[in-house]
Design a protein around this motif. Structure first.
Motif, mmCIF file in Angstrom:
data_model
loop_
_atom_site.group_PDB
_atom_site.id
_atom_site.type_symbol
_atom_site.label_atom_id
_atom_site.label_comp_id
_atom_site.label_asym_id
_atom_site.label_seq_id
_atom_site.Cartn_x
_atom_site.Cartn_y
_atom_site.Cartn_z
ATOM 1 N N LEU A 6 53.224 21.870 23.306
ATOM 2 C CA LEU A 6 54.045 21.870 22.097
ATOM 3 C C LEU A 6 53.307 21.124 21.000
ATOM 4 O O LEU A 6 52.965 19.950 21.156
ATOM 5 N N ILE A 7 53.042 21.808 19.877
ATOM 6 C CA ILE A 7 52.421 21.164 18.721
ATOM 7 C C ILE A 7 53.471 20.307 18.017
ATOM 8 O O ILE A 7 54.589 20.754 17.750
ATOM 9 N N LEU A 8 53.111 19.052 17.712
ATOM 10 C CA LEU A 8 54.064 18.129 17.110
ATOM 11 C C LEU A 8 53.600 17.521 15.796
ATOM 12 O O LEU A 8 54.397 16.901 15.094
ATOM 13 N N GLY A 21 48.120 17.519 16.787
ATOM 14 C CA GLY A 21 48.524 16.743 17.957
ATOM 15 C C GLY A 21 49.727 17.355 18.627
ATOM 16 O O GLY A 21 50.512 18.086 18.001
ATOM 17 N N GLY A 22 49.898 17.077 19.910
ATOM 18 C CA GLY A 22 51.041 17.618 20.622
ATOM 19 C C GLY A 22 51.203 17.020 22.003
ATOM 20 O O GLY A 22 50.633 15.979 22.334
ATOM 21 N N LEU A 23 52.009 17.709 22.803
ATOM 22 C CA LEU A 23 52.281 17.318 24.177
ATOM 23 C C LEU A 23 52.149 18.539 25.076
ATOM 24 O O LEU A 23 52.592 19.628 24.711
ATOM 25 N N THR A 24 51.560 18.344 26.243
ATOM 26 C CA THR A 24 51.553 19.426 27.217
ATOM 27 C C THR A 24 52.892 19.443 27.952
ATOM 28 O O THR A 24 53.670 18.487 27.900
ATOM 29 N N TRP A 25 53.131 20.531 28.677
ATOM 30 C CA TRP A 25 54.389 20.661 29.416
ATOM 31 C C TRP A 25 54.489 19.631 30.536
ATOM 32 O O TRP A 25 55.570 19.324 31.008
ATOM 33 N N SER A 26 53.348 19.090 30.938
ATOM 34 C CA SER A 26 53.367 18.039 31.960
ATOM 35 C C SER A 26 53.593 16.659 31.354
ATOM 36 O O SER A 26 53.636 15.660 32.069
ATOM 37 N N GLY A 27 53.725 16.589 30.004
ATOM 38 C CA GLY A 27 54.040 15.322 29.349
ATOM 39 C C GLY A 27 52.850 14.515 28.896
ATOM 40 O O GLY A 27 52.971 13.321 28.625
ATOM 41 N N LYS A 88 63.540 15.612 20.146
ATOM 42 C CA LYS A 88 63.954 14.440 20.911
ATOM 43 C C LYS A 88 64.372 14.840 22.324
ATOM 44 O O LYS A 88 64.023 14.164 23.302
ATOM 45 N N GLU A 89 65.112 15.931 22.447
ATOM 46 C CA GLU A 89 65.505 16.394 23.782
ATOM 47 C C GLU A 89 64.285 16.784 24.616
ATOM 48 O O GLU A 89 64.245 16.538 25.825
ATOM 49 N N PHE A 90 63.290 17.391 23.952
ATOM 50 C CA PHE A 90 62.067 17.748 24.664
ATOM 51 C C PHE A 90 61.368 16.494 25.174
ATOM 52 O O PHE A 90 60.931 16.430 26.328
ATOM 53 N N LEU A 91 61.255 15.471 24.318
ATOM 54 C CA LEU A 91 60.611 14.226 24.734
ATOM 55 C C LEU A 91 61.343 13.602 25.915
ATOM 56 O O LEU A 91 60.720 13.134 26.879
#
Length: 213
Positions: A6-8, A21-27, A88-91
């Protein structure tokens, strides 16, 4: 390696490029570079809240606190996070920590502040284990202009200001309770400084005006 991400954030660099920057599905926190270890061009067709399938390899010789760098080999299918869940829910679903309250809480409480309120880390004061994170301020952040756009936090123990580097249009006030993404710039020295510093910056915000706590 392939993974959903997810691009953030999309922040401006001084050379006409952007830092994605972002987060992978594994966090895992990630920062995207091309195969030649360059930042991406400003025209890149990527934006915050996009979900991507990416193929990547690790960037060698990452130096603390910038451990998030990866080299993107290919970008596959993409979709939007909009209308699915909030950022926020994704985080929370990935157990990503969120700092709350005063900006002194950021980056393991290792941020030091200049007399004019600018935040930084250096090796003498301690280096955190990562260079990006999420924050919910307990006070409004008010915009003012000084060598770019900055946002100011006022409190009894001193005022703080954070330079805004995102590409979204700035706003006069970021309300308390808004989810923010903050980061540390690359190591750099200015003027006659002997020791390099990483300066605190604001990358962007999510669901502006909607309290996140």
């Amino acid at each position: 390696m392939k993974e959903l991400a997810l691009i953030l954030s999309k922040t401006q660099m001084n050379n006409g490029q952007v830092c994605m920057g972002g987060l992978t599905w594994s966090g895992r926190h990630i920062r995207l570079f091309d195969k030649q270890e360059n930042y991406l061009p400003r025209s890149v067709d990527l934006a915050p809240r996009q979900i991507l399938e990416i193929e990547f390899i690790e960037r060698k010789n990452n130096k603390l606190p910038h451990v998030e760098d990866i080299l993107v080999l290919n970008i596959g299918q993409r979709e939007s996070l909009e209308d699915k869940i909030s950022v926020k829910e994704f985080l929370e679903s990935k157990n990503i920590s969120i700092w709350r309250g005063h900006p002194d809480e950021l980056f393991d409480k290792l941020i030091q502040w200049t007399p004019t309120g600018k935040g930084y880390i250096d090796e003498n004061g301690g280096v955190p284990s990562h260079s990006v994170g999420f924050w919910i301020s307990d006070k409004d952040l008010k915009r003012y202009d000084y060598k770019g756009v900055r946002y100011q936090y006022n409190s009894r123990i001193g005022w703080r200001n954070i330079k805004y580097k995102g590409i979204e249009e700035s706003v006069p006030v970021i309300p308390a309770g808004t989810l923010l993404r903050v980061s540390l710039a690359r190591w750099k020295t200015f003027n006659d400084e002997e020791q390099p510093k990483c300066w605190l910056q604001l990358s962007g915000w999510y669901d502006l005006g909607n309290r996140s706590d």
